[in-house]
Design a protein around this motif. Structure first.
Motif, PDB file in Angstrom:
ATOM      1  N   ILE A   9       0.869  -1.190   0.000  1.00 58.28           N
ATOM      2  CA  ILE A   9       0.000   0.000   0.000  1.00 58.28           C
ATOM      3  C   ILE A   9       0.898   1.230   0.000  1.00 58.28           C
ATOM      4  O   ILE A   9       1.643   1.467   0.964  1.00 58.28           O
ATOM      5  N   GLY A  10       0.869   1.975  -1.100  1.00 55.56           N
ATOM      6  CA  GLY A  10       1.750   3.145  -1.258  1.00 55.56           C
ATOM      7  C   GLY A  10       2.802   2.860  -2.318  1.00 55.56           C
ATOM      8  O   GLY A  10       3.803   2.188  -2.053  1.00 55.56           O
ATOM      9  N   PHE A  11       2.545   3.372  -3.544  1.00 53.27           N
ATOM     10  CA  PHE A  11       3.432   3.104  -4.685  1.00 53.27           C
ATOM     11  C   PHE A  11       4.212   4.382  -5.014  1.00 53.27           C
ATOM     12  O   PHE A  11       4.250   4.830  -6.146  1.00 53.27           O
ATOM     13  N   GLY A  12       4.813   4.979  -3.978  1.00 53.17           N
ATOM     14  CA  GLY A  12       5.592   6.209  -4.167  1.00 53.17           C
ATOM     15  C   GLY A  12       7.071   5.867  -4.289  1.00 53.17           C
ATOM     16  O   GLY A  12       7.444   4.836  -4.857  1.00 53.17           O
ATOM     17  N   THR A  13       7.920   6.717  -3.714  1.00 54.53           N
ATOM     18  CA  THR A  13       9.373   6.513  -3.837  1.00 54.53           C
ATOM     19  C   THR A  13       9.780   5.151  -3.288  1.00 54.53           C
ATOM     20  O   THR A  13      10.385   4.328  -3.996  1.00 54.53           O
ATOM     21  N   VAL A  14       9.459   4.890  -2.025  1.00 53.47           N
ATOM     22  CA  VAL A  14       9.931   3.650  -1.396  1.00 53.47           C
ATOM     23  C   VAL A  14       9.159   2.443  -1.964  1.00 53.47           C
ATOM     24  O   VAL A  14       9.744   1.387  -2.232  1.00 53.47           O
ATOM     25  N   GLU A  48      -2.436   5.257 -12.320  1.00 54.32           N
ATOM     26  CA  GLU A  48      -2.203   5.534 -13.748  1.00 54.32           C
ATOM     27  C   GLU A  48      -0.766   6.010 -13.968  1.00 54.32           C
ATOM     28  O   GLU A  48      -0.175   5.766 -15.013  1.00 54.32           O
ATOM     29  N   ARG A  49      -0.202   6.698 -12.959  1.00 60.13           N
ATOM     30  CA  ARG A  49       1.126   7.307 -13.119  1.00 60.13           C
ATOM     31  C   ARG A  49       2.196   6.263 -13.433  1.00 60.13           C
ATOM     32  O   ARG A  49       2.173   5.166 -12.867  1.00 60.13           O
ATOM     33  N   ASP A  50       3.105   6.629 -14.359  1.00 53.90           N
ATOM     34  CA  ASP A  50       4.205   5.731 -14.683  1.00 53.90           C
ATOM     35  C   ASP A  50       5.237   5.806 -13.551  1.00 53.90           C
ATOM     36  O   ASP A  50       5.794   6.870 -13.283  1.00 53.90           O
ATOM     37  N   PRO A 305      17.979   2.133  -1.198  1.00 56.84           N
ATOM     38  CA  PRO A 305      18.455   1.748   0.140  1.00 56.84           C
ATOM     39  C   PRO A 305      17.294   1.471   1.095  1.00 56.84           C
ATOM     40  O   PRO A 305      17.326   0.505   1.867  1.00 56.84           O
ATOM     41  N   THR A 306      16.249   2.297   1.025  1.00 56.16           N
ATOM     42  CA  THR A 306      15.122   2.092   1.938  1.00 56.16           C
ATOM     43  C   THR A 306      14.380   0.811   1.570  1.00 56.16           C
ATOM     44  O   THR A 306      13.963   0.038   2.450  1.00 56.16           O
ATOM     45  N   ALA A 307      14.256   0.584   0.259  1.00 57.96           N
ATOM     46  CA  ALA A 307      13.587  -0.643  -0.193  1.00 57.96           C
ATOM     47  C   ALA A 307      14.362  -1.876   0.266  1.00 57.96           C
ATOM     48  O   ALA A 307      13.761  -2.923   0.577  1.00 57.96           O
TER      49      ALA A 307
HETATM   50  P1  NDP Z   1       5.782   9.040  -1.258  1.00 61.33           P
HETATM   51  O1  NDP Z   1       4.979  10.256  -1.007  1.00 61.33           O
HETATM   52  O2  NDP Z   1       6.762   9.042  -2.368  1.00 61.33           O
HETATM   53  O3  NDP Z   1       4.811   7.783  -1.493  1.00 61.33           O
HETATM   54  C1  NDP Z   1       3.609   7.588  -0.811  1.00 61.33           C
HETATM   55  C2  NDP Z   1       2.577   7.075  -1.810  1.00 61.33           C
HETATM   56  O4  NDP Z   1       1.399   6.681  -1.103  1.00 61.33           O
HETATM   57  C3  NDP Z   1       2.167   8.161  -2.813  1.00 61.33           C
HETATM   58  O5  NDP Z   1       1.999   7.596  -4.085  1.00 61.33           O
HETATM   59  C4  NDP Z   1       0.837   8.630  -2.230  1.00 61.33           C
HETATM   60  O6  NDP Z   1      -0.032   9.207  -3.154  1.00 61.33           O
HETATM   61  C5  NDP Z   1       0.271   7.325  -1.717  1.00 61.33           C
HETATM   62  N1  NDP Z   1      -0.753   7.517  -0.695  1.00 61.33           N
HETATM   63  C6  NDP Z   1      -0.771   8.422   0.313  1.00 61.33           C
HETATM   64  N2  NDP Z   1      -1.870   8.267   1.081  1.00 61.33           N
HETATM   65  C7  NDP Z   1      -2.567   7.246   0.535  1.00 61.33           C
HETATM   66  C8  NDP Z   1      -3.792   6.615   0.860  1.00 61.33           C
HETATM   67  N3  NDP Z   1      -4.520   6.996   1.900  1.00 61.33           N
HETATM   68  N4  NDP Z   1      -4.219   5.589   0.084  1.00 61.33           N
HETATM   69  C9  NDP Z   1      -3.497   5.184  -0.983  1.00 61.33           C
HETATM   70  N5  NDP Z   1      -2.319   5.744  -1.339  1.00 61.33           N
HETATM   71  C10 NDP Z   1      -1.862   6.763  -0.595  1.00 61.33           C
HETATM   72  O7  NDP Z   1       6.509   8.694   0.118  1.00 61.33           O
HETATM   73  P2  NDP Z   1       7.829   7.829   0.336  1.00 61.33           P
HETATM   74  O8  NDP Z   1       7.793   6.619  -0.499  1.00 61.33           O
HETATM   75  O9  NDP Z   1       9.007   8.716   0.287  1.00 61.33           O
HETATM   76  O10 NDP Z   1       7.654   7.442   1.879  1.00 61.33           O
HETATM   77  C11 NDP Z   1       6.811   6.397   2.299  1.00 61.33           C
HETATM   78  C12 NDP Z   1       7.080   6.098   3.763  1.00 61.33           C
HETATM   79  O11 NDP Z   1       8.427   5.697   3.914  1.00 61.33           O
HETATM   80  C13 NDP Z   1       6.898   7.289   4.708  1.00 61.33           C
HETATM   81  O12 NDP Z   1       6.438   6.813   5.936  1.00 61.33           O
HETATM   82  C14 NDP Z   1       8.315   7.830   4.854  1.00 61.33           C
HETATM   83  O13 NDP Z   1       8.505   8.537   6.050  1.00 61.33           O
HETATM   84  C15 NDP Z   1       9.080   6.530   4.866  1.00 61.33           C
HETATM   85  N6  NDP Z   1      10.488   6.621   4.481  1.00 61.33           N
HETATM   86  C16 NDP Z   1      10.847   7.271   3.346  1.00 61.33           C
HETATM   87  C17 NDP Z   1      12.163   7.289   2.958  1.00 61.33           C
HETATM   88  C18 NDP Z   1      12.631   7.979   1.739  1.00 61.33           C
HETATM   89  O14 NDP Z   1      13.851   8.036   1.520  1.00 61.33           O
HETATM   90  N7  NDP Z   1      11.764   8.510   0.899  1.00 61.33           N
HETATM   91  C19 NDP Z   1      13.200   6.607   3.766  1.00 61.33           C
HETATM   92  C20 NDP Z   1      12.695   5.947   4.949  1.00 61.33           C
HETATM   93  C21 NDP Z   1      11.386   5.963   5.283  1.00 61.33           C
HETATM   94  P3  NDP Z   1       0.051  10.820  -3.373  1.00 61.33           P
HETATM   95  O15 NDP Z   1       1.334  11.067  -4.072  1.00 61.33           O
HETATM   96  O16 NDP Z   1      -1.176  11.090  -4.188  1.00 61.33           O
HETATM   97  O17 NDP Z   1       0.006  11.442  -2.011  1.00 61.33           O
END
Ligand code: NDP
Ligand code: HSE
Length: 446
Positions: A9-14, A48-50, A305-307
């Protein structure tokens, strides 16, 4: 069970990094685990985002519940961040009997007790290796590798963004705002970068380390926290001239049942092992009564690294799920509590007040350049029992303002603050004074 299904759950950076590690290192993981880790579902608000990594469209969903409630998914990986939806998702997953992996230090430092106890109550694991130090396996080290030690002190550079900014300011003379933007682009910064700059993220991580090292919960409000926002290029230059580097340090010490817990910009001697830790690198220096000094070093933030740390938790839980090497067919429950303490062994310890701190200080005054200024300042310091170790004035501007830097010997923070208040009222001081605490101790490394 030769396949273990997990949900993200959460397809962002990490999150993207985790998908990549599981894909790119699938064979090495299978060789070590003897099983295949299958990423069955990925939930995010935006599917949808790549993300720069190939995933099956069928795996993607915007429905978080479909991940938590999927009976085939045994491990839920929470990587959305924050303390709202993330808390609720984790608690529901634990209640559903799912193991959870998270990197969410903001959440664990505020709601850790609730989450850890939910994991214990439901007999499942919670992995949080990535919550401190990015790719550095510091949680495992404290909970397992150092479990026979009484921990005496922890000194850490545990925010990659802040260290990246300070290093660039020190080594290349970079401007604060420009360097912060770079760190954001590289995926190091928190969603709200003031967490990085103001020391909040560092104090979240320190709270987790204290929990593990001393078996006590420290409310965040009890950790004295100051960020790097006021550090200027001038301070960085003066620091070097006096033989120091400025680092945002997390410091925790245990003495006679009292814990010292603080986060602030700190001047450390150039020969200190932490002074060489630059850029996005983190390092955690620990003193244990049996092991002596150990230092852990690596990339403290960023996608891969976090992954690496998140994936290590997944593998660890998979190993636990198969009952270790001897049991092939049954889940016997986690082999230890989330913090590595037996039931009832965690205790409440008192936290030292910042007023009781006794350290040397760097003070940069904006002083009017006229005869007698130093004696007036030193008079106030002397009246508060604060003695001066060295003084430096840069430039000459008769009647104008010049930086006047004083390094003190050890002084109590309470007296130091009173002295500073009095000095700032003198008519020879024009503008805000900058103070940085100095940590001469190398934590026993030399
Ligand atoms: P990002 O913002 O890159 O990724 C989070 C993703 O989750 C985004 O795509 C976001 O969408 C999505 N999201 C947020 N809320 C919801 C929700 N309610 N339902 C579904 N999707 C949701 O964050 P990171 O990957 O950088 O960080 C993730 C976690 O890892 C955080 O807790 C951070 O503190 C921790 N962390 C991060 C590190 C890093 O180097 N980046 C290192 C160590 C820990 P949207 O973009 O639309 O908000
Ligand atoms: N924003 C955090 C940092 C991410 O810069 O260290 C790693 O926890």
């Amino acid at each position: 069970m030769d396949k273990i299904h997990i949900g993200l759950i959460g397809f962002g950076t990490v999150g993207t990094g985790v998908v990549r590690v599981l894909k790119e290192n699938a064979q090495v993981i299978k060789d070590r685990l003897g099983k295949e880790v299958v990423l069955k579902k990925i939930a995010d608000r935006d599917i949808e985002r790549d993300r720069g990594v190939e995933v099956s469209k069928d795996a993607l969903t915007t429905d978080v519940d479909s991940v938590i409630n999927d009976p085939e998914i045994k491990i839920v990986v929470e990587l959305i961040g924050g303390t709202g939806a993330a808390r609720e998702i984790i608690l529901r997953a634990l209640k559903n009997g799912r193991h959870v992996v998270t990197a969410n230090k903001a959440l664990l430092s505020t709601h850790g007790a609730e989450i850890f106890s939910a994991a214990e109550k439901n007999g499942v694991n919670i992995g949080f290796e990535a919550s401190v130090g990015g790719g550095i396996p510091i949680i495992k080290a404290l909970r397992e590798g150092l479990s026979a030690n009484r921990i005496e002190s922890i000194y850490g550079i545990i925010n990659g963004t802040a260290n990246y900014i300070l290093s660039k300011m020190t080594n290349e003379g970079g401007k604060f705002e420009t360097v912060l933007r770079e760190a954001q682009k590289k995926g190091y910064a928190e969603a709200d970068p003031t967490y990085d700059v103001e020391g909040i993220d560092t104090s979240h991580k320190l709270a987790i380390l204290i929990n593990l090292a001393f078996g006590t919960h420290v409310p965040l409000g009890d950790i004295y926290t100051e960020g790097i926002g006021r550090v200027t290029e001038l301070d960085v230059k003066f620091a070097r001239e006096f033989g120091y580097k400025i680092k945002l340090l997390a410091i925790a010490k245990a003495e006679d049942g009292v814990i010292e817990a603080r986060v602030h910009p700190t001047m450390i001697p150039l020969g200190h092992p932490l002074s060489a830790v630059d850029g996005v690198y983190n390092a955690i220096h620990i003193n244990g009564n049996a092991v002596g000094s150990v230092m852990f070093y690596g990339k403290g933030a960023g996608m891969m690294p976090t992954a690496s740390a998140v994936a290590a938790d997944i593998i660890d839980i998979c190993r636990d799920m198969s009952g270790g090497l001897s049991v092939k067919d049954g889940w016997r429950g986690p082999r230890m509590t989330p913090l590595g303490y037996a039931e009832g062994a965690e205790r409440a310890l008192s936290i030292k007040k910042i007023d009781d701190l006794d350290v040397p200080y760097y003070i940069r005054f904006s002083a009017i350049d006229r005869p007698g200024v130093l004696s007036r300042i030193s008079g106030v310091l002397g009246a508060h029992d604060i003695s001066i170790s060295s003084v430096m004035q840069k430039g000459r501007k008769r009647g104008g303002t010049v930086p006047l830097v004083i390094i003190t010997h050890n002084a109590f923070e309470r007296e130091f603050r009173k002295a500073l208040d009095e000095i700032e009222k003198l008519d020879v001081i024009a503008g805000k004074t900058m103070c940085i605490r100095i940590e001469e101790s190398n934590g026993g490394t030399q």
